[in-house]
Enzyme design. Structure first.
Site, mmCIF file in Angstrom:
data_model
loop_
_atom_site.group_PDB
_atom_site.id
_atom_site.type_symbol
_atom_site.label_atom_id
_atom_site.label_comp_id
_atom_site.label_asym_id
_atom_site.label_seq_id
_atom_site.Cartn_x
_atom_site.Cartn_y
_atom_site.Cartn_z
ATOM 1 N N CYS A 126 0.852 -1.188 0.000
ATOM 2 C CA CYS A 126 0.000 0.000 0.000
ATOM 3 C C CYS A 126 0.890 1.241 0.000
ATOM 4 O O CYS A 126 2.111 1.116 0.021
ATOM 5 C CB CYS A 126 -0.929 0.006 1.218
ATOM 6 S SG CYS A 126 -2.358 1.082 0.981
ATOM 7 N N LYS A 180 -11.931 -5.000 3.137
ATOM 8 C CA LYS A 180 -11.347 -4.140 4.165
ATOM 9 C C LYS A 180 -12.289 -2.976 4.375
ATOM 10 O O LYS A 180 -12.617 -2.237 3.443
ATOM 11 C CB LYS A 180 -9.980 -3.647 3.713
ATOM 12 C CG LYS A 180 -9.347 -2.669 4.681
ATOM 13 C CD LYS A 180 -7.936 -2.343 4.266
ATOM 14 C CE LYS A 180 -7.328 -1.308 5.183
ATOM 15 N NZ LYS A 180 -5.946 -1.007 4.798
ATOM 16 N N GLU A 211 -16.873 -7.944 -3.631
ATOM 17 C CA GLU A 211 -15.442 -7.625 -3.600
ATOM 18 C C GLU A 211 -14.611 -8.914 -3.659
ATOM 19 O O GLU A 211 -13.618 -9.013 -4.371
ATOM 20 C CB GLU A 211 -15.080 -6.912 -2.285
ATOM 21 C CG GLU A 211 -15.384 -5.429 -2.234
ATOM 22 C CD GLU A 211 -14.359 -4.599 -3.004
ATOM 23 O OE1 GLU A 211 -13.418 -5.181 -3.589
ATOM 24 O OE2 GLU A 211 -14.507 -3.365 -3.025
ATOM 25 N N LYS A 223 -11.073 -7.668 7.234
ATOM 26 C CA LYS A 223 -10.451 -6.764 8.204
ATOM 27 C C LYS A 223 -11.389 -5.616 8.523
ATOM 28 O O LYS A 223 -11.937 -5.033 7.580
ATOM 29 C CB LYS A 223 -9.156 -6.232 7.581
ATOM 30 C CG LYS A 223 -8.452 -5.179 8.375
ATOM 31 C CD LYS A 223 -7.262 -4.678 7.613
ATOM 32 C CE LYS A 223 -6.692 -3.501 8.362
ATOM 33 N NZ LYS A 223 -5.698 -2.800 7.602
ATOM 34 N N SER A 251 -5.463 -3.023 15.285
ATOM 35 C CA SER A 251 -4.900 -2.300 16.427
ATOM 36 C C SER A 251 -5.956 -1.864 17.446
ATOM 37 O O SER A 251 -5.737 -1.977 18.654
ATOM 38 C CB SER A 251 -4.115 -1.086 15.932
ATOM 39 O OG SER A 251 -4.933 -0.248 15.134
HETATM 40 C C1 PBG Z 1 -2.720 0.299 5.342
HETATM 41 C C2 PBG Z 1 -3.139 -0.503 6.503
HETATM 42 C C3 PBG Z 1 -3.913 -0.107 7.619
HETATM 43 C C4 PBG Z 1 -3.925 -1.203 8.489
HETATM 44 C C5 PBG Z 1 -3.204 -2.226 7.889
HETATM 45 N N1 PBG Z 1 -2.757 -1.781 6.647
HETATM 46 C C6 PBG Z 1 -4.523 1.175 8.000
HETATM 47 C C7 PBG Z 1 -5.546 1.840 7.196
HETATM 48 O O1 PBG Z 1 -6.122 1.293 6.255
HETATM 49 O O2 PBG Z 1 -5.777 2.995 7.511
HETATM 50 C C8 PBG Z 1 -4.578 -1.216 9.845
HETATM 51 C C9 PBG Z 1 -4.063 -2.238 10.786
HETATM 52 C C10 PBG Z 1 -4.420 -2.050 12.206
HETATM 53 O O3 PBG Z 1 -5.209 -1.155 12.601
HETATM 54 O O4 PBG Z 1 -3.895 -2.834 13.004
HETATM 55 N N2 PBG Z 1 -3.582 0.392 4.287
HETATM 56 ZN ZN ZN Z 2 -3.084 2.149 2.793
#
Ligand code: PBG
Ligand code: ZN
Length: 331
Positions: free
Chosen positions: A122, A201, A239, A254, A281
């Site tokens: 990403c 996601k 998706e 996720k 997180s």
């Molecule tokens: C990046 C990404 C994110 C997470 C994993 N890859 C953050 C987002 O999409 O803002 C979040 C992981 C977590 O909160 O532990 N695209």
């Molecule tokens: Zn990202």
């Protein structure tokens, strides 16, 4: 009162701990765990991440201890996130041969060639605007340019594979990201590098601690034009169907615990495709915080959360409890 049939006594099978062990349907093992690592530029960096107790931003020179600890705990895989020295509009560090992630991959492969390395593909950690791709001016204002992002994403994936990554996990929710990466990898001879798509996601409020940890919060706007609306589940199946068509080897949902229904529907629709879940997180932080206050039993809640994710259909779980869980499971 007379029953024609004797009452079905479910409690018979719950009466002995060994019997409960014998018939348990869902078993968590260290093989299910993927441990996130935050790689920071520079030297001698070990910054605790405030809302993620037990996790650190680590510079590459700090990796030997960390990789040794993971081996001792039989953790099979890591997923890497980077904090580059420089951010810019395109996120150039993310596809540079000596970018932070490419350098970390080489170091980790040196330290332990058996540890599986998954890379999060990403741009948000590498762009100065914090969005998951290249921006352009659309009729609705600044937005991520889907197809321009795909080109760079393929480059990023190739650079990860060249550095030695085992699995590429695109997380930006761009349309066509799986086929763009597949074509890119195949074009460079990486036919055997699997793609783990963050297929469903959600635009979730549970990413807060992570965005703070990697300084990736969008500078303006939000991610709702690419990440999914939390209210939708039929759309998640669409998706997922698209990512399967495009050649995803594995799928991911996720966050995890608020989205167990999505995990179950995905597993039922595609039982043959390995499914991951990301216990993110914010999910981690909530358990840690309540435990710190003495309001819940941390170990019990952690195991219940991760077990429920497997029960819902996940085959493996990216999560921040890997070390604790593994310690517990290995006895
Ligand atoms: C990046 C990404 C994110 C997470 C994993 N890859 C953050 C987002 O999409 O803002 C979040 C992981 C977590 O909160 O532990 N695209
Ligand atoms: Zn990202």
């Amino acid at each position: 009162m007379q029953n024609q049939f004797p009452m079905t006594r479910m409690r018979r099978l719950r009466s002995h701990p060994k019997l409960r062990d014998m018939i348990r349907e869902t078993i968590l093992t260290p093989n299910d765990l993927v441990h996130p690592l935050f790689i920071h530029h520079g030297n001698d960096v070990k910054n605790p991440i405030s809302a993620m107790p037990g996790h650190y931003q680590l510079s590459i020179d700090q990796l030997p201890n960390e990789i040794k600890a993971l081996k001792t705990l039989s953790i099979p895989a890591v997923i890497l996130f980077g904090l580059p020295q420089e951010k810019d509009p395109l996120g150039e560090d993310s596809y540079s041969h000596n970018g932070i992630i490419q350098s970390a991959i080489k170091k980790i492969k040196d330290l332990n060639p058996d540890l599986l390395i998954i890379t999060d593909a990403c741009f948000c950690e590498y762009t100065d605007h914090g969005h998951c791709g290249v921006l352009h001016n659309s009729s609705k204002g600044m937005d991520v340019d889907n197809d321009a992002t795909l080109e760079l994403l393929a480059q990023q994936a190739i650079s990860h594979a060249q550095a030695g990554a085992d699995i590429i996990a695109p997380s930006g929710m761009m349309d066509g990201m799986v086929s763009a990466i597949r074509q890119g990898l195949d074009g460079e001879g990486f036919h055997n590098t699997p793609i783990l798509s963050y297929a469903a996601k959600y635009s979730s409020s549970l990413y807060g601690p992570f965005r703070h940890a990697v300084d990736s919060a969008p500078q303006m706007g939000d991610r709702k034009s690419y990440q999914m609306d939390a209210a939708n589940s039929n759309e998640a199946l669409r998706e997922i169907a698209l990512d399967v068509q495009e050649g995803a080897d594995m799928l991911m949902v996720k966050p995890a615990t608020y989205y167990l229904d999505i995990l179950r529907r995905t597993k039922d629709a595609y039982p043959g495709i390995p499914l991951g879940a990301y216990h993110v997180s914010g999910e981690y932080a909530m358990i840690k915080a309540a435990a710190e206050k003495g309001w819940i039993d941390e170990e019990a809640v952690m195991l219940e959360a991760l077990t429920s994710i497997k029960r819902a259909g996940a085959d493996f779980i990216i999560n921040y409890f890997c070390k604790e869980v593994s310690k517990k499971l290995l006895g």
